[in-house]
Structures are given as C-alpha cells and as structure tokens.
Design an enzyme around this catalytic site. Structure first.
Site, mmCIF file in Angstrom:
data_model
loop_
_atom_site.group_PDB
_atom_site.id
_atom_site.type_symbol
_atom_site.label_atom_id
_atom_site.label_comp_id
_atom_site.label_asym_id
_atom_site.label_seq_id
_atom_site.Cartn_x
_atom_site.Cartn_y
_atom_site.Cartn_z
ATOM 1 N N ASP A 126 0.788 -1.237 0.000
ATOM 2 C CA ASP A 126 0.000 0.000 0.000
ATOM 3 C C ASP A 126 0.826 1.297 0.000
ATOM 4 O O ASP A 126 1.828 1.391 0.719
ATOM 5 C CB ASP A 126 -0.868 0.092 1.255
ATOM 6 C CG ASP A 126 -1.540 -1.208 1.630
ATOM 7 O OD1 ASP A 126 -1.458 -2.175 0.880
ATOM 8 O OD2 ASP A 126 -2.158 -1.232 2.709
ATOM 9 N N GLN A 142 4.220 0.491 2.180
ATOM 10 C CA GLN A 142 4.364 -0.770 2.907
ATOM 11 C C GLN A 142 5.471 -1.564 2.216
ATOM 12 O O GLN A 142 5.413 -1.805 1.002
ATOM 13 C CB GLN A 142 3.049 -1.547 2.864
ATOM 14 C CG GLN A 142 1.902 -0.873 3.589
ATOM 15 C CD GLN A 142 1.986 -1.059 5.092
ATOM 16 O OE1 GLN A 142 1.635 -2.083 5.615
ATOM 17 N NE2 GLN A 142 2.469 -0.037 5.795
ATOM 18 N N TRP A 150 5.108 -10.671 1.004
ATOM 19 C CA TRP A 150 4.606 -9.861 2.115
ATOM 20 C C TRP A 150 5.138 -10.372 3.455
ATOM 21 O O TRP A 150 5.226 -11.578 3.677
ATOM 22 C CB TRP A 150 3.070 -9.888 2.121
ATOM 23 C CG TRP A 150 2.484 -8.939 3.125
ATOM 24 C CD1 TRP A 150 2.172 -7.627 2.931
ATOM 25 C CD2 TRP A 150 2.167 -9.230 4.495
ATOM 26 N NE1 TRP A 150 1.674 -7.082 4.085
ATOM 27 C CE2 TRP A 150 1.657 -8.034 5.070
ATOM 28 C CE3 TRP A 150 2.257 -10.354 5.293
ATOM 29 C CZ2 TRP A 150 1.239 -7.947 6.390
ATOM 30 C CZ3 TRP A 150 1.842 -10.275 6.625
ATOM 31 C CH2 TRP A 150 1.336 -9.076 7.150
HETATM 32 N N1 DQQ Z 1 -2.133 -3.676 3.947
HETATM 33 C C1 DQQ Z 1 -3.554 -3.827 3.965
HETATM 34 C C2 DQQ Z 1 -3.945 -2.900 5.064
HETATM 35 C C3 DQQ Z 1 -2.889 -3.100 6.071
HETATM 36 C C4 DQQ Z 1 -1.665 -3.262 5.241
HETATM 37 C C5 DQQ Z 1 -4.189 -3.514 2.648
HETATM 38 C C6 DQQ Z 1 -0.695 -4.285 5.763
HETATM 39 O O1 DQQ Z 1 -5.233 -3.154 5.568
HETATM 40 O O2 DQQ Z 1 -2.780 -2.000 6.964
HETATM 41 O O3 DQQ Z 1 -3.463 -4.051 1.581
HETATM 42 O O4 DQQ Z 1 0.417 -4.415 4.906
#
Ligand code: DQQ
Length: 649
Positions: A126, A142, A150
């Site tokens: 994100d 992120q 991830w």
């Molecule tokens: N990514 C999600 C969010 C969270 C984040 C959405 C975690 O809800 O905060 O892709 O990497």
C-alpha cells in the site's frame, strides 16, 4: 485547536494490551546465557532436519524459504490482513495444471518497469501518508526489506520534485515497539493549522492486535522528513468493544468539523457488514468515538484503507480534505478485503451527524455493480491534497499477477500506478475522472502521429519501433453510414448482455467492436494485450460503450492470472471515443473517455520483450469501419535511485 506544540511527547502510558507494559520489545533484546542458545540451536537443527525430510519427500521444495505458497494459511492471513498471494492462479488458468513455465532471467529482467515507482528490490504494497512538504513530494509505502513476499512490514520512503523521478530515502518507520512489533501498517498524514504534520498508522502489536499509533517528524525543519518520532503514549486507539482485534485498521487523513475538531475514520467489519468507524479529536492523542458510523454496507466484508474526501461539483481543481459546502460532494472509497477491489461511491456528508449517504444506493460502496477506481489490478489506494498545485492525487498499489515463486526469482514484487489527478466528472455528476499527473508528459520523447481507417476484421501494425515504453492518445470514429445502418436496423438484436469479463475478450465479433490497440505484442501476435472499446446497441436502441483490456493472450506462461478486465464507460452526446494507454514493460494502464473508466493490468510476455515488442491497431467489428487518429510517444526512463547529498542542491 491542535498544533505541533500539543503533540510533544508526554509521559508514557501503561500499555493496555501488552503484559510487559513497556514501550520496547524486551524479549528480543535481553541477553540469554549460552546454554540457552545451545538448546535453541539444537532445537532448530532438529526441526530443520524434519522439515527437509518432509519437503524432499513431498517433492515440493522451492528455492527460497521465503516462499511458503503451499502453507494452508498465508502469512498475511495469520497476521490479520489480506491475502497477498495469487492463489487464484490455479482457479483461473486451465493450463496451470501442466508443469510451471520455465522463466529465465532475460524474461524476468525485462519485467522491471522504467517509469513507475518501485523499490530497488523486495516486496511493496500500500501507498502510505503521501504529502507535499517544503518542495518535496513524499511517498511512504508498505515494504518488506527482507524478501519479495509480504511480511516484516516497515514504511519505505522516497521523495520527488515532480511525482515521476524518485529518490529512495532510509526507512521511515520500522517495528521497534510492542505496539507495532508485527508490522508498521498503513496510515495517513494530516497537516495541522500551523503547517506541521501528524501521521496516524496501524500497528500490529506483539500479540497481533490492530491498534492506531501517532508519529510526527522529529525535525520539522528537515524538508526530507528523514526521522520520525513515535508518540510515547501510543497506541492512541485500540479496537473498540464489539470490534475484532484483527479488524481495525488504516486510519484516514483527518478533516475539520464545523466545531473545530479533527475527525478521522477507520475501516472494520461487523459480521459481513463493512463499516467505517468515526472518531473526533483535538490533539490526536485522545479520541471520542461517535455513536454513528460514517457508513456501512452489508455483505461487503472488511473495509481496508478507507479514503474520504470532498470533490467540487463545479470546478476542475482538487479540494483540501476539510473543505465542505453546497458546491461539494463527498467520496468514500474502501478497499474490499474479500475481493481485492477498490470501490468508491459519491454522496453527501453530514458534518453534524458524522454520517454520509450515497447519491445512488444501488451503487453504494462495495456493491459488485458499483463504481471502481480501476477495473483491473489496483488496490489499497490513497489520495492526498497537493496544496502546491491545488489538485487531489490518487496513488494505487499495483500487485503482481504472476506467481509468488516468480517474484522470488526476480527479487521484487509490485509497482505503484502512475499518480492520477482525481476530480468529479462535472458532465455526468455521477462518477470520478482520473488522469495521469501532467508531469508524466515530461517523459515523452519522440512521437509519431497516425490517421488510419481500419475496415472490419483488420489488424494493422503501427510502426513506432520498440514498443515497451509508450504513451498513446487516441480518438476513434465509427463510420456514419455504418452507424446509421446499425441504428436503423430493427432486426439487429440488442446486445445488453455484453460484459468485458465474460464475453470472450477481444476475439468476440460484434457489429460495432471490439476495436483498439494490441500492446506488448510480438510480430506474429502470439502474445498480445488488446485494450479496446466495444459498442453495443441496448434494448432502448441507444448505444452503450464498454472499455476493456484482454490479458488472456498476454503471455505464453501458464503461471499467471490472465483475466479480461473492464466495464461500461459513459459516452455523452457529441463526444468522440477516446483512450489513453501507458505501457511500461509489465504494466499497462488504460484510461477510457478521459479517465471515466480506468483499467490497469500486469502482463508478462515471454516473446514480446526487448526489441521484439510491437504495437498493433485492430478492428474486430463485423460491420463497422473505424477511423483512428492517434499519437504515440516513446517514453523515457524515470530516474528512480537512492538519494545522495548532491540531490539537496
Ligand atoms: N495492507 C492492507 C492494510 C494493512 C496493510 C491492505 C498491511 O489493511 O494496513 O493491503 O500491509
């Protein structure tokens, strides 16, 4: 009224969620006696041996231990966020049942984009806290610093003068506190009245509880905002009663109420109802939860990354998040955890009640037939108001459509879409329009103009040289006689059932389409990604236009998700059909009718790469001749590299 003064650290509060009651993560820091290390080491050795035996036995060993595609529950699910793997690959691709495609480094290297933002390596998701400050656009994201999948989420950070060329900076925030020990997750920035910045973000605690935390720049004089201080009283919000510990995340940018307070919303769910919880605050440290929700929609599941902002009903400029009044509509966007789709709706906000109602309840937030920012791959998006150029800019995370093992092999995963300006479509009043920021045009190199008439069932090469980095702007006209015949023809059956997703992609042949461009194609069209219009005649005899992208033949590889994307696009009386396409190696972004309908695709050709990448114009209609007037630019590479001291000058 809040100011930076009132945000200075106060005495540390007792942690309501942790047994330790401490700000740090003591377990990982404390020294252990050597005997304990020895015991742990032997234990690991035994477990490793055991795992090796099992993996070898089942024959599913992979190159990297970061790749656990086979595990029953993904890393993300365990942590309480969305599924990040392309598990749907097996469901969507029939040919996946055969042996996985043999990717080589030549193919994989070509996939790296030239003018889209992506980190040097590893995983990104994100967009977080975008803002403009002291001459720099800041972009946080992120990021997993350790692998191309991830996990271990921190805030990556980069700056730019123009939203196109980027300089990587050191990580902005990492999990170094109990309240974000399992990840510094998504958040948003707010400018206070004195111009100072506060950042609210979700932390996944040492016990995987989702809490909201406050941070602010350590040195507001630093235009690069290199260092961030986490408020000593964090977390500032914990899941309220009735809300699951893993269903409370992604605070928005705050906006002002008429009472002079700041208001934020945070996404959650109750059973299957997606909800938007509202809080008021004056200092960003203590919050009052409103009795009402900003909005809720049954059967939509968890709402991630909510965005809430005003758009002008009359003007083309963007609006600061706190603007309200009779000339304003409000947009709610929520990212649907269940479907991985960013849905938005336009409606009316009540400042006094803290609620929002959609203009058209039939296309409410998250309803499958409702509006989307993008009908392709586009998720967890976030807008910010660019006070420098008075526009609202939308960032969206564009994940991969390939397999996780390919990501591990190439060493990176995900790009960000080209930032888009977003405004209300003042002509229809019913949808937004998105357009690549003007600065994108600074990458345009040489261009060629074309004016071509293409008869039914024709494919024409467009001689532009290598076609891996392009910006295409095109206008289409359907020959008037053909239209009249079709319009006047009572026997021509109405074609209301058409849908980009299910109507056989660009190979279908209708009276008035499909027609458009095949991008990232090889000479023999054995690989191609058509971006096209399809015009149908509705039962009311009115024409209805669809804008689609067909990725089903985009690659010979079988370990890729290859859908046909798209949707209806409004075409008003007197308008020509127009499209713009940005092509950048493994990403194709299509904008239909000035950005009323947008489609982003990730494609992974195996033959149409390097010098073999071609562009074609096609008209697959049965009856109509199309005239296409278009211009194609070669696109330069953007400079995206680490910051060096010279850059400050
Ligand atoms: N990514 C999600 C969010 C969270 C984040 C959405 C975690 O809800 O905060 O892709 O990497």
């Amino acid at each position: 009224m809040a100011s930076s003064e009132s945000l200075l650290p106060v005495t540390s509060q007792q942690d309501p969620l942790s047994d330790s009651g401490s700000d740090s993560i003591p377990e990982t820091r404390r020294r252990r006696p050597n005997t304990v290390y020895l015991a742990i080491f032997s234990g690991f050795l035994l477990i490793s041996l055991y795992v090796t035996v099992i993996v070898t036995h089942s024959g599913s060993a992979r190159n990297s231990d970061a790749n656990h595609e086979t595990s029953a529950v993904s890393r993300a699910r365990l942590a309480g966020v969305s599924e990040k793997n392309n598990e749907r690959i097996s469901g969507l691709s029939d040919d996946r049942k055969t042996e996985a495609f043999a990717w080589n480094n030549t193919m994989l290297s070509w996939q790296r984009t030239a003018f889209h933002f992506q980190p040097e390596k590893n995983w990104m998701n994100d967009p977080n806290g975008p803002l403009y400050y002291k001459g720099w656009y800041h972009f946080f994201y992120q990021y997993n610093p350790n692998a191309a999948v991830w996990g271990d989420i921190v805030w990556g950070h980069a700056v730019s003068k123009d939203l196109i060329h980027w300089l990587y900076l050191p990580l902005a925030m990492v999990p170094d506190q109990w309240y974000d020990a399992n990840g510094v997750w998504t958040g948003s920035a707010t400018f206070l009245d004195d111009g100072s910045i506060v950042m609210l973000y979700t932390g996944s605690t040492d016990k995987f509880v989702q809490v909201q935390n406050l941070a602010y720049p350590e040195d507001p004089k630093d235009p690069l905002l290199l260092k961030w201080t986490k408020y000593s009283g964090n977390p500032v919000l914990v899941p309220p009663p009735g809300i699951g510990a893993k269903d409370f995340r992604d605070p928005t940018t705050a906006w002002k109420t008429s009472a002079g307070k700041w208001r934020i919303t945070i996404g959650s769910k109750i059973n299957r109802t997606g909800i938007s919880i509202v809080y008021d605050t004056t200092d960003f440290k203590t919050y009052e939860q409103l009795d009402t929700l900003l909005h809720q929609v049954p059967n939509t599941g968890m709402w991630e990354c909510i965005d809430f902002y005003p758009v002008s009903k009359t003007k083309a400029n963007g609006l600061d998040t706190s603007v309200n009044g009779p000339d304003v509509k409000h947009v709610i966007k929520a990212s649907m955890d269940d479907t991985r789709i960013d849905h938005y709706a336009i409606g009316t906000y009540s400042d006094s009640k803290g609620t929002w109602v959609p203009d058209n309840p039939k296309i409410d937030v998250g309803i499958s037939t409702g509006l989307r920012y993008d009908y392709g791959k586009f998720y967890a998006s976030k807008t910010f108001y660019d006070q420098h150029k008075k526009r609202r800019i939308l960032w969206g995370w564009i994940g991969e459509s390939d397999s996780e093992s390919s990501d591990v092999q190439k060493g990176w995963s995900s790009v960000q879409g080209i930032p888009r300006t977003v405004v209300l479509d003042t002509k229809t009043g019913k949808n937004l329009v998105q357009w690549p920021v003007k600065e994108t045009e600074s990458l345009r190199l040489t261009s060629k103009k074309f004016h071509m008439k293409v008869g039914p069932g024709t494919v024409v090469p467009v001689e532009v040289g290598p076609a891996a980095q392009l910006d295409i702007e095109a206008e289409f006209k359907i020959k008037k006689d053909d239209l009249e015949v079709i319009f006047g023809e009572d026997s021509l059956e109405a074609d209301e059932e058409f849908s980009c997703e299910t109507s056989k992609g660009s190979t279908v042949r209708g009276a008035l389409g499909p027609f458009g461009f095949s991008v990232l194609a090889d000479q023999s069209l054995s690989e191609q990604t058509p971006v096209y219009f399809y015009v149908t005649k509705g039962k009311d005899s009115k024409l209805k236009t669809f804008f689609c992208t067909d990725t089903s033949r985009s690659t010979k590889a079988n370990d890729v998700v290859k859908p046909v994307y798209g949707s209806f696009v409004p075409v008003l009386k007197g308008e020509k059909l127009t499209m713009r396409i940005l092509v950048d190696h493994s990403i194709v972004e299509g904008f239909g009718q000035g950005g009323r309908t947008c489609i982003t695709s990730r494609v992974y050709p195996t033959k149409a790469i390097y010098g073999a990448t071609k562009l074609f114009l096609f008209n697959n209609a049965i009856d109509a001749t199309i005239t296409a007037s278009f211009r194609v630019w070669q696109m330069n590479n953007a400079f995206i590299r680490p910051y060096s001291a010279d850059d400050s000058t």
